[in-house]
Design an enzyme around this catalytic site. Structure first.
Site, PDB file in Angstrom:
ATOM      1  N   ASP A  79      62.536  77.751 -13.669  1.00 47.01           N
ATOM      2  CA  ASP A  79      62.050  78.689 -14.682  1.00 47.01           C
ATOM      3  C   ASP A  79      61.246  79.829 -14.080  1.00 47.01           C
ATOM      4  OD1 ASP A  79      63.263  77.359 -16.685  1.00 47.01           O
ATOM      5  OD2 ASP A  79      61.457  76.489 -17.566  1.00 47.01           O
ATOM      6  N   ASP A  81      37.069  84.621 -20.757  1.00 47.99           N
ATOM      7  CA  ASP A  81      37.755  84.943 -19.510  1.00 47.99           C
ATOM      8  C   ASP A  81      38.583  86.217 -19.617  1.00 47.99           C
ATOM      9  OD1 ASP A  81      36.654  82.661 -18.495  1.00 47.99           O
ATOM     10  OD2 ASP A  81      38.457  81.428 -18.747  1.00 47.99           O
ATOM     11  N   GLY A  82      39.079  86.524 -20.812  1.00 51.81           N
ATOM     12  CA  GLY A  82      39.880  87.731 -20.995  1.00 51.81           C
ATOM     13  C   GLY A  82      39.107  88.998 -20.668  1.00 51.81           C
ATOM     14  N   ASN A 117      43.930  86.326 -11.399  1.00 53.85           N
ATOM     15  CA  ASN A 117      44.420  84.965 -11.627  1.00 53.85           C
ATOM     16  C   ASN A 117      45.737  84.701 -10.917  1.00 53.85           C
ATOM     17  OD1 ASN A 117      42.374  83.781 -13.050  1.00 53.85           O
ATOM     18  ND2 ASN A 117      43.331  83.964 -15.046  1.00 53.85           N
TER      19      ASN A 117
END
Length: 428
Positions: A286, A173-174, A256
């Site tokens: 967060d 996926d990278g 993404n």
């Protein structure tokens, strides 16, 4: 029976099941009616005047465009079919140039060599690689791959879409995310072969690369039935603002998600969220994720977000560890235009990253604006978008994997795991 008769008349039914006249019911209720009574008043009867006509208009809040495809006879609304359909890629002219990408390192150089030679010798394609990969090719395969070309990283990087017909990704996926980052505007179709760790977006086996690439290149006009299915993966366009002023050159395409978090600060992260200048909520926790449907199976699903089919026109709004029990993830329409701002009253700063890269700090008063990009990523399917997606869910996330329930009677078959694809040997 007298009581039953009265109840039947009140329901508008006679004892033998026939409907009573409405005027008769009103007459009974009033104890009779005459010529001047309400039941006989002809002026109270409905007069058909004809149905008023209308139209639907598509608007973004500033401009308006007439849209009549959903209006039948100008009197009522009707869908012609689903709002999304499968897409098929058909070349009007055969492709000539292909960009081959691979993940960093030399492990996949033999695979790149195999694919490149097939594209050049068998399909007659011009093969282009990145400058860093060209150096590796010259070191290890200078004779075998002397036909491979490269480009100037400074001059040609923003013009790749003008001469590259499609992209081949070797890795996980990278590599697909890297390909998206290389094309800040229009992006050519992309076919990815699974040679990485997880590979949710890589649905093609490397062992099948000859067949899949041949199908890709042979889907030429005028034979549209031989085309290949493609998923138009929505991307997000993100622009950064410093104290309300747009930062030149800080517009990013995200496949993404865009992530805002508190970084190394010990304080809660406070983010004001606006939709078209309307304050919709404040995030205290967060951080926050704004994801595409493609990114719904990445960081968002780990933060409790929904898993969304890549063809669903939506933007995911997912808080990261919010300091509120009622703050749940939501889906927004793809028409939403968001502004995420660190208020001046915030105790600390925030950090923003785009698909996990290009991390920058947002000071008090800084913000980013997020909206759907007009340039999607066309991703070539192995079969079709839904079948590929379910197989990836099963193969990568083990979605709904469990043992079959044991029957009451012994059928002689072993208890087996049930896969969403329907076959146990699919993508094992």
């Amino acid at each position: 029976r007298g009581g039953e008769s009265r109840r039947a008349r009140c329901r508008g039914l006679s004892l033998n099941g026939e409907s009573n006249n409405l005027n008769g019911v009103e007459e009974d209720a009033k104890g009779g009616g005459g010529e001047g009574g309400r039941a006989e008043d002809a002026s109270r009867r409905l007069t058909k005047r004809g149905k008023s006509k209308f139209q639907l208009c598509r608007t973004d809040g500033f401009t308006c465009e007439t849209e009549s495809q959903h209006v039948e006879g100008d009197t009522y609304v009707r869908f012609d079919g689903p709002s999304t359909q499968n897409h098929m890629l058909v070349w009007k002219t055969c492709p000539k140039t292909v960009l081959v990408l691979k993940k960093p390192g030399t492990n996949l150089l033999p695979h790149l060599r195999e694919v490149s030679k097939y594209l050049w010798h068998e399909l007659g394609m011009q093969v282009v690689v990145e400058p860093a990969v060209d150096v590796e090719v010259g070191t290890y395969f200078s004779k075998d791959l002397d036909f491979v070309k490269t480009f100037d990283a400074k001059k040609d990087a923003k013009k790749l879409h003008e001469f590259v017909d499609f992209i081949v990704c070797l890795g996980g996926d990278g590599v697909v995310l890297h390909a998206s980052n290389m094309f800040p505007k229009a992006m050519p179709p992309l076919i990815s072969f699974n040679l990485g760790s997880l590979g949710f977006l890589t649905n093609h086996r490397h062992e099948d690369h000859k067949m899949d690439l041949q199908n890709m290149c042979n889907s030429c006009y005028p034979t549209p039935l031989s085309g290949v299915f493609v998923t138009l993966r929505m991307r997000l366009e993100v622009q950064m603002f410093r104290q309300g002023v747009a930062v030149p050159g800080k517009t990013v395409q995200v496949l993404n998600e865009v992530c805002l978090d508190r970084g190394s600060n010990s304080h809660l992260c406070m983010i004001e969220c606006y939709e078209r200048n309307r304050l919709i909520t404040k995030v205290q926790g967060d951080g926050l994720l704004i994801s595409t449907p493609t990114g719904s199976t990445a960081y968002s699903v780990s933060a409790g977000g929904s898993i969304v089919h890549p063809s669903v026109p939506a933007i995911l709004f997912t808080p990261i560890c919010p300091h509120s029990l009622s703050f749940r993830p939501v889906l927004l329409p793809d028409s939403a235009e968001l502004e995420l701002k660190v208020p001046r009253s915030a105790r600390g700063t925030a950090w923003v990253s785009f698909d996990g890269k290009k991390r920058e700090e947002l000071l008090q008063g800084d913000s980013i604006k997020v909206r759907m990009s007009e340039y999607p990523m066309p991703s070539i399917n192995k079969t079709d978008e839904t079948d590929d997606w379910f197989k990836s869910l099963v193969r990568c996330l083990r979605w709904n994997e469990r043992l079959d329930q044991v029957p009451f009677e012994d059928t002689g078959s072993n208890n087996r795991r049930l896969f969403a694809s329907g076959r146990d040997d699919d993508w094992m």
